[in-house]
Design a protein around this motif. Structure first.
Motif, mmCIF file in Angstrom:
data_model
loop_
_atom_site.group_PDB
_atom_site.id
_atom_site.type_symbol
_atom_site.label_atom_id
_atom_site.label_comp_id
_atom_site.label_asym_id
_atom_site.label_seq_id
_atom_site.Cartn_x
_atom_site.Cartn_y
_atom_site.Cartn_z
ATOM 1 N N THR A 117 0.884 -1.155 0.000
ATOM 2 C CA THR A 117 0.000 0.000 0.000
ATOM 3 C C THR A 117 0.926 1.209 0.000
ATOM 4 O O THR A 117 1.638 1.452 0.984
ATOM 5 C CB THR A 117 -0.895 0.032 1.257
ATOM 6 O OG1 THR A 117 -1.692 -1.143 1.291
ATOM 7 C CG2 THR A 117 -1.793 1.263 1.239
ATOM 8 N N HIS A 118 0.975 1.922 -1.090
ATOM 9 C CA HIS A 118 1.878 3.073 -1.186
ATOM 10 C C HIS A 118 1.198 4.283 -0.548
ATOM 11 O O HIS A 118 0.185 4.773 -1.033
ATOM 12 C CB HIS A 118 2.272 3.301 -2.638
ATOM 13 C CG HIS A 118 3.072 2.155 -3.191
ATOM 14 N ND1 HIS A 118 4.346 1.879 -2.755
ATOM 15 C CD2 HIS A 118 2.767 1.190 -4.097
ATOM 16 C CE1 HIS A 118 4.807 0.809 -3.381
ATOM 17 N NE2 HIS A 118 3.870 0.369 -4.200
ATOM 18 N N ASP A 294 7.534 17.277 -1.621
ATOM 19 C CA ASP A 294 6.177 17.484 -2.135
ATOM 20 C C ASP A 294 5.247 16.561 -1.358
ATOM 21 O O ASP A 294 5.695 15.732 -0.559
ATOM 22 C CB ASP A 294 6.116 17.175 -3.630
ATOM 23 C CG ASP A 294 4.948 17.859 -4.324
ATOM 24 O OD1 ASP A 294 4.110 18.468 -3.620
ATOM 25 O OD2 ASP A 294 4.872 17.786 -5.554
ATOM 26 N N SER A 295 3.956 16.692 -1.586
ATOM 27 C CA SER A 295 2.988 15.826 -0.913
ATOM 28 C C SER A 295 2.013 15.250 -1.933
ATOM 29 O O SER A 295 1.746 15.864 -2.972
ATOM 30 C CB SER A 295 2.223 16.598 0.163
ATOM 31 O OG SER A 295 1.450 17.639 -0.418
ATOM 32 N N MET A 296 1.523 14.062 -1.640
ATOM 33 C CA MET A 296 0.521 13.395 -2.467
ATOM 34 C C MET A 296 -0.423 12.627 -1.557
ATOM 35 O O MET A 296 -0.037 12.223 -0.453
ATOM 36 C CB MET A 296 1.171 12.395 -3.430
ATOM 37 C CG MET A 296 2.085 12.954 -4.476
ATOM 38 S SD MET A 296 2.704 11.616 -5.565
ATOM 39 C CE MET A 296 3.899 12.521 -6.555
ATOM 40 N N SER A 297 -1.630 12.398 -2.028
ATOM 41 C CA SER A 297 -2.517 11.478 -1.336
ATOM 42 C C SER A 297 -2.015 10.062 -1.603
ATOM 43 O O SER A 297 -1.178 9.844 -2.492
ATOM 44 C CB SER A 297 -3.947 11.630 -1.851
ATOM 45 O OG SER A 297 -4.023 11.189 -3.208
ATOM 46 N N ALA A 298 -2.536 9.106 -0.844
ATOM 47 C CA ALA A 298 -2.134 7.715 -1.072
ATOM 48 C C ALA A 298 -2.511 7.271 -2.482
ATOM 49 O O ALA A 298 -1.759 6.543 -3.145
ATOM 50 C CB ALA A 298 -2.784 6.808 -0.029
ATOM 51 N N LYS A 303 -0.499 5.897 -7.979
ATOM 52 C CA LYS A 303 -0.429 6.126 -9.428
ATOM 53 C C LYS A 303 0.994 6.507 -9.835
ATOM 54 O O LYS A 303 1.512 6.049 -10.863
ATOM 55 C CB LYS A 303 -1.404 7.221 -9.859
ATOM 56 C CG LYS A 303 -1.414 7.446 -11.377
ATOM 57 C CD LYS A 303 -2.356 8.558 -11.792
ATOM 58 C CE LYS A 303 -2.390 8.695 -13.324
ATOM 59 N NZ LYS A 303 -1.043 8.908 -13.921
ATOM 60 N N PHE A 304 1.623 7.354 -9.017
ATOM 61 C CA PHE A 304 3.003 7.763 -9.295
ATOM 62 C C PHE A 304 3.921 6.543 -9.336
ATOM 63 O O PHE A 304 4.734 6.397 -10.255
ATOM 64 C CB PHE A 304 3.470 8.743 -8.214
ATOM 65 C CG PHE A 304 4.932 9.099 -8.285
ATOM 66 C CD1 PHE A 304 5.364 10.149 -9.084
ATOM 67 C CD2 PHE A 304 5.879 8.382 -7.559
ATOM 68 C CE1 PHE A 304 6.722 10.478 -9.156
ATOM 69 C CE2 PHE A 304 7.228 8.697 -7.628
ATOM 70 C CZ PHE A 304 7.640 9.748 -8.428
ATOM 71 N N VAL A 305 3.794 5.662 -8.342
ATOM 72 C CA VAL A 305 4.633 4.461 -8.283
ATOM 73 C C VAL A 305 4.378 3.573 -9.496
ATOM 74 O O VAL A 305 5.312 3.051 -10.118
ATOM 75 C CB VAL A 305 4.376 3.677 -6.979
ATOM 76 C CG1 VAL A 305 5.018 2.295 -7.040
ATOM 77 C CG2 VAL A 305 4.917 4.456 -5.782
ATOM 78 N N VAL A 309 7.166 2.442 -12.229
ATOM 79 C CA VAL A 309 7.445 1.043 -12.558
ATOM 80 C C VAL A 309 7.346 0.822 -14.072
ATOM 81 O O VAL A 309 8.216 0.196 -14.690
ATOM 82 C CB VAL A 309 6.488 0.108 -11.807
ATOM 83 C CG1 VAL A 309 6.535 -1.314 -12.366
ATOM 84 C CG2 VAL A 309 6.826 0.099 -10.317
ATOM 85 N N ASN A 310 6.296 1.358 -14.663
ATOM 86 C CA ASN A 310 6.101 1.190 -16.114
ATOM 87 C C ASN A 310 7.190 1.880 -16.922
ATOM 88 O O ASN A 310 7.571 1.421 -18.007
ATOM 89 C CB ASN A 310 4.730 1.734 -16.527
ATOM 90 C CG ASN A 310 3.593 0.894 -15.993
ATOM 91 O OD1 ASN A 310 3.763 -0.294 -15.696
ATOM 92 N ND2 ASN A 310 2.419 1.494 -15.846
ATOM 93 N N GLU A 311 7.729 2.970 -16.384
ATOM 94 C CA GLU A 311 8.780 3.719 -17.082
ATOM 95 C C GLU A 311 10.143 3.045 -16.931
ATOM 96 O O GLU A 311 10.914 2.959 -17.898
ATOM 97 C CB GLU A 311 8.843 5.149 -16.525
ATOM 98 C CG GLU A 311 9.897 6.025 -17.177
ATOM 99 C CD GLU A 311 9.924 7.434 -16.611
ATOM 100 O OE1 GLU A 311 10.968 8.103 -16.750
ATOM 101 O OE2 GLU A 311 8.916 7.864 -16.014
ATOM 102 N N TRP A 312 10.442 2.548 -15.731
ATOM 103 C CA TRP A 312 11.763 2.014 -15.449
ATOM 104 C C TRP A 312 11.949 0.569 -15.904
ATOM 105 O O TRP A 312 13.058 0.189 -16.298
ATOM 106 C CB TRP A 312 12.057 2.107 -13.945
ATOM 107 C CG TRP A 312 12.688 3.406 -13.565
ATOM 108 C CD1 TRP A 312 12.048 4.483 -13.032
ATOM 109 C CD2 TRP A 312 14.051 3.785 -13.699
ATOM 110 N NE1 TRP A 312 12.931 5.504 -12.822
ATOM 111 C CE2 TRP A 312 14.174 5.100 -13.210
ATOM 112 C CE3 TRP A 312 15.180 3.134 -14.167
ATOM 113 C CZ2 TRP A 312 15.387 5.779 -13.203
ATOM 114 C CZ3 TRP A 312 16.398 3.804 -14.155
ATOM 115 C CH2 TRP A 312 16.490 5.118 -13.675
ATOM 116 N N ALA A 313 10.897 -0.243 -15.830
ATOM 117 C CA ALA A 313 11.042 -1.674 -16.126
ATOM 118 C C ALA A 313 11.723 -1.944 -17.476
ATOM 119 O O ALA A 313 12.681 -2.733 -17.542
ATOM 120 C CB ALA A 313 9.692 -2.367 -16.058
#
Length: 324
Positions: A117-118, A294-298, A303-305, A309-313
Motif C-alpha cells: 500500500t503506497h 512534495d505531498s501526495m494522497s495515497a 499512481k506515481f509508483v 514502474v512502467n517507465e523504469w522496467a
C-alpha cells in the motif's frame, strides 16, 4: 419487531462499526518500524531519520528506523511486503526496491505495486556523475573521452547492485558504448572511502551525500541526473544541459506499507508524513539534502509508483543488469 436473524445482523453490523471506530482511534498502540533498504549514511537513511522525530510527535509513538540492505534493496522491501498489514512495519520506499530491482530478477519476491500500500510521497533527489580530482574531466564529453582513452575498463562505483546509480551507469555504458565495469558497494558510505582515497575514480551516486565533498573540492561533480540543475549544487549542469537527456533519473522517496493496510491507518500515516514534510525546518533540511519535497494522497502516490514502474522496467531490462 425484528426477527432474531435481523437482530443478529444488525448487532453484527454495529459491532463491526464499533470495532472499526475503535481501531481508528486506537492505532498506534506500539512502536512503529520504518525499514530502510540501504546501509546507514545514504539518502534514504538520512531522510528516514530526519522524519523520525516529527512522526513520533504526530503519531504519539516511538518510531524506529532499521537498516536492512542487501540483494539490491529487495531484502528490506520483502520484509515489509510480508509483514502484518497493521501499519506497524513501514518501508522508506525508493526507486531501487520498487522500480529497479524486481526487474533484475528471474522471479522477484514481491510485486512492486500489488504487494504494498503506497502511502505517502516525500520527494525526489537526482544522482550525480562524480569523479576523484585525479580524473582530468570536468564535463560529460570530457568524461567520455577519458574513459575511452583508458587501456583497461574503468571501474565505476554505486551504492549497490540494483541502486539507481548502478542502472544509470549501465545505461551510460551501453548508450555510449563505453568500456566500464560496475563495482557495487553496500551503501554510499563505504564507496566514498575508496572514492575519496582514489582507489575508485568514478561513481554514479545520489547527489545528497556527495555535495559536501564536491564543495570541499575532494570530488568533482560532472552532471546531475535531472532535467534542470539542483538547487543544492547550482554550478553542476544537468545531464540534459550537458547533452545526455537519456540519462535523466530521479530517485523518489516515500513511505509504503504492506498491501491491505486499513484505510484509516493509511490516512493517518499519510497525514503525519505530509505534515512533517511541510514543516519549514524539515522542508529546508530536505532541500539542503537535494530532495525536492512534495505531498501526495495515497491514491496519487500509488499512481506515481505505477507510472515509475512502467517507465523504469523496460530500461532496467534493456540495461542487462542482473541480480543473482
Amino acid at each position: 419487531m425484528k426477527t432474531p436473524r435481523r437482530l443478529f445482523l444488525a448487532t453484527g453490523a454495529l459491532l463491526c462499526l464499533a470495532l472499526s471506530q475503535a481501531h481508528a482511534q486506537a492505532w498506534p498502540q506500539k512502536p512503529i518500524k520504518i525499514i530502510v533498504t540501504f546501509a546507514p549514511g545514504g539518502s534514504s537513511d538520512i531522510v528516514a531519520r530526519l522524519l523520525q522525530p516529527g512522526l513520533q510527535e504526530k503519531l504519539g509513538q516511538v518510531v524506529i528506523v532499521e537498516n536492512k540492505p542487501g540483494a539490491g534493496s529487495t531484502i528490506g522491501a520483502n520484509e515489509v511486503a510480508r509483514a502484518a498489514a497493521d501499519g506497524y512495519t513501514l518501508l522508506l520506499s525508493n526507486t531501487a526496491p520498487i522500480s529497479i530491482s524486481p526487474f533484475m530478477m528471474d522471479k522477484a519476491p514481491y510485486d512492486p505495486v500489488k504487494s504494498f500500500t503506497h502511502v505517502a510521497y516525500i520527494g525526489s533527489v537526482p544522482n550525480v556523475f562524480v569523479v576523484h580530482p585525479s580524473v582530468p574531466a570536468k564535463t560529460m564529453p570530457e568524461l567520455v573521452k577519458w574513459i575511452n582513452a583508458q587501456a583497461r575498463p574503468v571501474n565505476y562505483g554505486s551504492g549497490g547492485v540494483g541502486s539507481i546509480g548502478h542502472i544509470v551507469g549501465e545505461m551510460f555504458k551501453q548508450q555510449y558504448k563505453l568500456n566500464m565495469e560496475h563495482v557495487p558497494y553496500k551503501g554510499s558510505s563505504p564507496m566514498h572511502n575508496d572514492l575519496l582515497g582514489g582507489t575508485l575514480q568514478f561513481a554514479v551516486d545520489t547527489l545528497t551525500q556527495n555535495v559536501p565533498y564536491m564543495k570541499d573540492g575532494k570530488l568533482t561533480g560532472i552532471a546531475v541526473t535531472s532535467r534542470t540543475r539542483a538547487a543544492m549544487s547550482p554550478t553542476v549542469p544537468s545531464v540534459v544541459e550537458a547533452g545526455y537527456p537519456k540519462l535523466v533519473a530521479d530517485n523518489f522517496l516515500g513511505v509504503s506499507a504492506p498491501a491491505g493496510t486499513p484505510k484509516d491507518v493509511v490516512d493517518k500515516i499519510n497525514k503525519a508524513v505530509n505534515d512533517v514534510v511541510a514543516q519549514p525546518d524539515v522542508a529546508k533540511r530536505l532541500a539542503d539534502l537535494g530532495v525536492a519535497p512534495d505531498s501526495m494522497s495515497a491514491t496519487e502516490f500509488t499512481k506515481f509508483v505505477t507510472d515509475q514502474v512502467n517507465e523504469w522496467a523496460p530500461a532496467v531490462k534493456a540495461s542487462g543488469a542482473r541480480l543473482n
